[in-house]
Design a protein around this motif. Sequence first.
Motif, PDB file in Angstrom:
ATOM      1  N   ALA A 124      -8.247   3.709  -3.574  1.00  0.00           N
ATOM      2  CA  ALA A 124      -9.018   3.826  -2.340  1.00  0.00           C
ATOM      3  C   ALA A 124      -8.104   4.474  -1.300  1.00  0.00           C
ATOM      4  CB  ALA A 124      -9.491   2.459  -1.869  1.00  0.00           C
ATOM      5  N   ASN A 143      -7.287   6.132   2.501  1.00  0.00           N
ATOM      6  CA  ASN A 143      -7.589   6.261   3.923  1.00  0.00           C
ATOM      7  C   ASN A 143      -6.627   7.284   4.500  1.00  0.00           C
ATOM      8  OD1 ASN A 143      -9.563   3.882   4.816  1.00  0.00           O
ATOM      9  ND2 ASN A 143      -8.165   3.099   3.249  1.00  0.00           N
ATOM     10  N   GLU A 155       0.847  -1.178   0.000  1.00  0.00           N
ATOM     11  CA  GLU A 155       0.000   0.000   0.000  1.00  0.00           C
ATOM     12  C   GLU A 155       0.887   1.234   0.000  1.00  0.00           C
ATOM     13  OE1 GLU A 155      -2.812   0.120   3.120  1.00  0.00           O
ATOM     14  OE2 GLU A 155      -4.049  -1.505   2.309  1.00  0.00           O
ATOM     15  N   THR A 206      -1.413   8.980   5.241  1.00  0.00           N
ATOM     16  CA  THR A 206      -2.380   8.538   4.235  1.00  0.00           C
ATOM     17  C   THR A 206      -1.919   7.231   3.641  1.00  0.00           C
ATOM     18  OG1 THR A 206      -2.813  10.846   3.678  1.00  0.00           O
ATOM     19  CG2 THR A 206      -3.598   9.183   2.116  1.00  0.00           C
ATOM     20  N   THR A 207      -2.851   6.308   3.479  1.00  0.00           N
ATOM     21  CA  THR A 207      -2.558   5.034   2.806  1.00  0.00           C
ATOM     22  C   THR A 207      -3.390   4.960   1.530  1.00  0.00           C
ATOM     23  OG1 THR A 207      -4.267   3.865   4.066  1.00  0.00           O
ATOM     24  CG2 THR A 207      -2.033   3.871   4.974  1.00  0.00           C
ATOM     25  N   ARG A 255      -4.607   2.396  -1.781  1.00  0.00           N
ATOM     26  CA  ARG A 255      -4.768   1.020  -2.255  1.00  0.00           C
ATOM     27  C   ARG A 255      -5.257   1.062  -3.698  1.00  0.00           C
ATOM     28  NH1 ARG A 255      -7.894  -0.373   1.228  1.00  0.00           N
ATOM     29  NH2 ARG A 255      -9.904  -0.422   0.165  1.00  0.00           N
ATOM     30  N   THR A 280     -12.014   7.566   4.899  1.00  0.00           N
ATOM     31  CA  THR A 280     -12.053   6.103   4.965  1.00  0.00           C
ATOM     32  C   THR A 280     -12.506   5.544   3.629  1.00  0.00           C
ATOM     33  OG1 THR A 280     -12.568   6.189   7.329  1.00  0.00           O
ATOM     34  CG2 THR A 280     -12.998   4.102   6.168  1.00  0.00           C
ATOM     35  N   ASP A 281     -11.609   4.871   2.921  1.00  0.00           N
ATOM     36  CA  ASP A 281     -11.905   4.203   1.647  1.00  0.00           C
ATOM     37  C   ASP A 281     -12.588   5.143   0.658  1.00  0.00           C
ATOM     38  OD1 ASP A 281     -10.746   1.808   2.350  1.00  0.00           O
ATOM     39  OD2 ASP A 281     -12.593   0.966   3.200  1.00  0.00           O
ATOM     40  N   GLU A 282     -12.090   6.362   0.581  1.00  0.00           N
ATOM     41  CA  GLU A 282     -12.584   7.265  -0.461  1.00  0.00           C
ATOM     42  C   GLU A 282     -11.946   6.869  -1.794  1.00  0.00           C
ATOM     43  OE1 GLU A 282     -12.385  11.407   0.039  1.00  0.00           O
ATOM     44  OE2 GLU A 282     -13.393  11.434   1.995  1.00  0.00           O
ATOM     45  N   VAL A 283     -12.764   6.774  -2.823  1.00  0.00           N
ATOM     46  CA  VAL A 283     -12.291   6.328  -4.134  1.00  0.00           C
ATOM     47  C   VAL A 283     -12.010   7.562  -4.993  1.00  0.00           C
ATOM     48  CG1 VAL A 283     -12.832   4.999  -6.198  1.00  0.00           C
ATOM     49  CG2 VAL A 283     -13.587   4.186  -3.947  1.00  0.00           C
ATOM     50  N   SER A 317      -7.156   0.101  -6.809  1.00  0.00           N
ATOM     51  CA  SER A 317      -8.404  -0.609  -7.156  1.00  0.00           C
ATOM     52  C   SER A 317      -8.635  -0.592  -8.663  1.00  0.00           C
ATOM     53  CB  SER A 317      -9.598   0.043  -6.434  1.00  0.00           C
ATOM     54  OG  SER A 317      -9.418   0.031  -5.044  1.00  0.00           O
TER      55      SER A 317
END
Length: 912
Positions: free
Chosen positions: A329, A331, A264, A346-347, A349, A317-320, A351
């Motif tokens: 995504a 966070n 990530e 900030t992390t 991911r 939280t998991d904003e795309v 998608s």
Amino acid sequence: MVRLPGRPDPRAPRSFGHPRAPLGARHPGGAGEGGPPGVLRAKATGRSLAGQVFLLQVVIVLLLVVSAVVAQVLQVRHDSGLEARNRSLSAAGSFANAPGTAAALRTPDPTAILQPSAEAARKATNVDFIVVMNTQGIRYTHPDPDRIGKKFVGTIGPALRGETVVEELTGTIGPLVQVVVPVRDSGGKVVGLVSAGITTAHVGGAADQQLPLLLAAAAAALALATAGTALVSRRLLRQTHGLGPYEMTRMYEHHDAVLHAVREGVLIVGDGGRLLLANDEAHRLLDLPEDAETRSVLDLGLDDETAGLLASGRVATDEVHLVKDRLLAINQRPTDLDGGPPGSVTTLRDSTELRALSGRAEVARERLNMLYDAGVGIGTSLDVSRTAEELAELAVPRFADFVTVDLFDPVLRGEEPKPGTELRRSAFSGVRKDAPLYPLGERIRFVPTSPQARSLATGQSVVEPDLGEAPGWQAQDLERTEQILAYGVHSLITVPLRAGSLVLGVANFWRAEKPQPFDSEDLALAEELVARAAVSIDNARRYTREHSMAVTLQRSLLPRTLPAQDALEIAYRYLPAQSGVGGDWFDVLPLPGARVALVVGDVVGHGLHAAATMGRLRTAVHNFSSLDLPPDELLGLLDELVARLDQDETPEDGAAAVTGATCLYAVYDPASRRCTIARAGHLPPALVLPDGTVEFPDVPAGPPLGLGGLPFETADLELPEDSRLVLYTDGLVEDRERDIDEGLDLLRDALRHAPGASPEETCRIVLDRLPVRPTDDVALIVAETRVLGEDQVATWEVPADPAAVSEIRAKVTRQLADWDLEELTFTTELILSELVTNAIRYGRGPIGVRLLRGRALICEVSDGTTTSPHLRYAASTDEGGRGLFLVAQLSDRWGTRYTPTGKIIWAEQPLP
């Protein structure tokens, strides 16, 4: 990747030692209390990072102080030498160029003159000596009189050549700088030399006095720097918890390994939105520049939404977010929740795979939308070319960059296609207009190897994913295909337009700006689009055929040419409706006496039935006009005819019967300039007077034809010469978007803009200025009036006496001679003798004779009775009955027309 300067790449293999404290754990401070053994050992031995930094900074400051002192000394020495040179050069040059120096050298005793001047100049310039010598180097002056007359010690050769000599040497007075310059006479010849010098000790003495002060300042700076370094080291000791370099390196390696091993992206943003740290995955996902760290996140080239989120530090939280071609995504949490430093971590991911799945779903949805749009957007009109254009416009740019549709020529005319014939480019649409494809309207014959020819021959679609590797397509036109490839077109789909067993043409889809070549999925979509378009094109073709047949029938029932006549100059326009033929019609009918009848009408309804009814009414008007009836009576007969047609005909298969018609009938007499008009439910005519005034004459509006029950009325107008009478149907001034009154106002304005125009120009101006929509037929007639002048008309009154016949013949003979028509004298005398004799014998007064000279010579005899003579064949034993037979034989046409006061018998003869 985050790395400290000078350390190895953290991604290289490492061997880690004993386990360290967890990531982010804090070691208790305090010297020797509760700290790790390594910390105590580092503090005890002085090998802590803070101690090493302290020693290093003290050494650096000491080196800087020593370097500054040495640099100052060297600079002072350099400045001293430069100052000595400049002062010596200035003193020697000034004395050598003094006005009396060269003259003193030519005196018998130069020393007596130059020694006092040289000593005064030496003291004034603060140099150690000024020596004047001759060209052999023998001194004339010197601060020490014992040395006058002795050889000068130094280099004088360049000075004798006119150059300046500067040299540094060690003399009896110590290290010095001396300068030798030449003394020139007025002719420029070197007649002596002047040397000036100064010891460097006299120049740099002030600097030597400043050296103790410089050393004292350096010592003070060293003390202050040492104190500052101690304070910094003390703070560093607290920050590093007394760790040594080895322990800190190990801790950094652990942190770095964990940071860059995760799959990530990790970002640490400090206060103010400045990026402090980004791991490898974050660099890859966000495509960050190499120098991203320490820069503001707003300056990293990210989209506004993502950059705003990173700079805000808010919880996420998991904003795309769509970042370039990746779906991320995100966070995000602040770092100061437990008293930590301000900022956020900030992390990220990736998608993208999920996006790819949703992208394929989006493509499928877009294709379904395109097919839906094709169902409602293709075939909106029953025009073949327009339907082909709708297919091309729908596919650009959603599916292809360029679309062309090529149809067989018979299809455009509504006929069945004939394979093997040339095709015509019927539609073209593209993202740009300068593509080197065949232009719209071009006739094309495809070579057998081309994809289009193969598609037409087999009825199957052809895909060329790479046109650069398609020799069959390139063989179509080598020069043009090279231009197409150079333009950037790289892929092609050719689909035949099939309607049942008929192949109507081909549709070509081209890609240039879209980099992806066409594939099998694209082919399936193209075939579906073309299949729907082919049905609509075939329907339009069938309609075009039927419409062409109806229009052909309609045009065959309308006048193809206008008859020759002298009363009016006529121009006309007829525009059939595109949606179906109508019943609009017009006619121009020559009448006896140089008169002309104008007819315009409209049958209610559309279609073949309306066109056929129009033809019947036109034939009826022809027949009724041959009776030379007044306009109101002629419309009355037409009214009865239409009513009878409505009653007698039974509609078949739901076809509508004639429900009415409108008609306007006008008769213009060029001899009297009178125009008689009657109308049955039709729009009034427009009259344009010679001065440009436009009027709509008040002609009584009778009911439409077929209603019956009411008589028709006429209006008599006297028209000036060069007036224009405008007749038209309602298709010109009325449609669904405007009413009659608005259309008449537009017509009035159009006619006002055509003052003095010919009938032909008036037709063009009216159709250009009125927004005519082809929803209904349009018939337009513009007739400009002419007048038969007095020199073209001759009239006489005839007494009811047979003896008057000879007198009339004599007058007619003289009139024909005046008109240069002597060739017609004999036949005209015979015709008039018979007609006048019959009027005297069988009619009653008043009797009149009129001759009209126009395109033909017209003889008219009028009387007060309404009995009509009849042509008959007399027997061989009959004494009479041959007069009208002779009239019929000698004239082209003859007949009888009735007037309110009687009748007129007329006969026409062609002019020689």
